[in-house]
Structures are given as C-alpha cells and as structure tokens.
Design a protein around this motif. Structure first.
Motif, PDB file in Angstrom:
ATOM      1  N   SER A 134      12.460  12.930 -37.584  1.00 25.77           N
ATOM      2  CA  SER A 134      13.735  13.501 -38.001  1.00 25.77           C
ATOM      3  C   SER A 134      14.666  12.418 -38.555  1.00 25.77           C
ATOM      4  N   ILE A 135      14.753  11.301 -37.866  1.00 26.12           N
ATOM      5  CA  ILE A 135      15.606  10.196 -38.319  1.00 26.12           C
ATOM      6  C   ILE A 135      15.162   9.704 -39.691  1.00 26.12           C
ATOM      7  N   LEU A 136      13.840   9.665 -39.925  1.00 18.57           N
ATOM      8  CA  LEU A 136      13.293   9.120 -41.171  1.00 18.57           C
ATOM      9  C   LEU A 136      13.024  10.197 -42.230  1.00 18.57           C
ATOM     10  N   ASP A 137      13.435  11.438 -41.967  1.00 17.97           N
ATOM     11  CA  ASP A 137      13.255  12.546 -42.915  1.00 17.97           C
ATOM     12  C   ASP A 137      11.802  12.739 -43.330  1.00 17.97           C
ATOM     13  N   CYS A 138      10.882  12.631 -42.377  1.00 23.78           N
ATOM     14  CA  CYS A 138       9.453  12.749 -42.678  1.00 23.78           C
ATOM     15  C   CYS A 138       9.014  14.203 -42.738  1.00 23.78           C
TER      16      CYS A 138
END
Length: 180
Positions: A134-138
């Motif tokens: 989520s943090i890295l928009d994966c």
C-alpha cells in the motif's frame, strides 16, 4: 579456518556480513544501478526474470516502511532501500521463481560488499507485506519477498561463524558424513 579464498569473488562471498548500521552518506545513482543490474543478472528458470525492484530513497517513505517492522531502526537508518517482489503474473513455477529471487537478492548484497557498501536482507517485514504494498502503490500481483537496507557501513568489526561442513554435508547418501 581463516576466511580467505582464491579469488576476488570467493573473498567477497566469504567476507560479506550483514550491516545494520549506516552513515548518513547517500548511495550514488551509479552504485544503485550497478546493484540493480547485479540482481537483474541472477539466473531464473526459463529466463523469466520474475523479480521486480522498487528503489526507495525518500526519507518520508523510508520512515513509513520502518513502521512495518520490528527492525524499524535499521530501516529508518538506511539511506537506501530496495524492495524486492515476485511478479506473480510472470511466475511459472513458484519454487523456482523464489529461488531466482533469492539469487537476485544475494547478487545485490555481494555487489554492495564489493562496492564498499553494507546491506542487510530484511525478512520480518514480510509480516506486513500488504501495508508495504500500500505504501509503495504496488499492484496486487506483486508479492513482497524482501527489503534490502543499504548504505555506507558504520565502521566496526563484523564477524560471523558457520558450522563445520562435516555437520551439514553428506557424502553420497544422507548420514554418511562429508570429510573435510
């Protein structure tokens, strides 16, 4: 047994240690590219190259990722993180692809050592892989396999030990000890 090999490659393998404390010095883009290329050239089944890497240098993102692991100090103190993923869309054999990613990660760690940098392979962060994604928009087809914390090592002696080969290697059949 002294840690010494017959070649630069063997010496690098025998002398690489996990580094968990880094100076504030940034890692150059040139060194990052060398590290990534070393990972990229790891062997993979059918040459499918199932790995995907995300380079993380932004301090705010590093701080957010540090909150995803019990080893927050290591993550927060690193000037560079490389998140490594299995691309499940390109995967054809999970076991072989996981082995390939392990080889890619080890290539990158050995390259760090060769460049005078330190690194550590973080696995506990996998317990929070959804949060990391989520943090890295994966996208959902990327599965977190490891995060490498990389930087210039704080100077100090780092040692390690290994079991004797005779404890872990067998000759011809299990139970027949390998004699060194």
């Amino acid at each position: 047994m002294p840690v010494k090999g017959e070649s630069k490659v063997i010496n690098t393998i025998l002398n690489r240690r996990s580094v968990r404390e880094f100076t504030d010095k940034t890692v150059s883009k040139e060194d990052i590219s060398i590290i990534l290329n070393s990972g990229h050239w790891a062997p993979s089944g059918l040459n499918n190259q199932p790995w995907r890497f995300i380079v993380i240098r932004d301090r705010e993102t590093i701080q957010k990722l540090s909150e995803c692991t019990h080893y927050s100090g290591i993550v927060a103190g690193a000037p560079l993180l490389i998140a490594t993923f299995l691309d499940n869309e390109t995967s054809y054999n999970r076991t072989k692809d996981l082995e390939a990613i392990g080889a890619a990660v080890e290539n990158m760690l050995l390259t760090c050592c060769d460049l005078g940098l330190g690194g550590v392979w973080l696995g506990e962060i996998l317990n929070q892989k959804e949060k990391v994604n989520s943090i890295l928009d994966c996208p959902s087809d990327l599965e977190l396999m490891a995060v490498l914390a990389i930087g210039e090592p704080v100077p100090k002696e780092r040692t390690s030990t290994r079991r004797a080969l005779s404890e872990i290697v067998f000759n011809e059949k299990y139970g027949q000890k390998w004699e060194e």
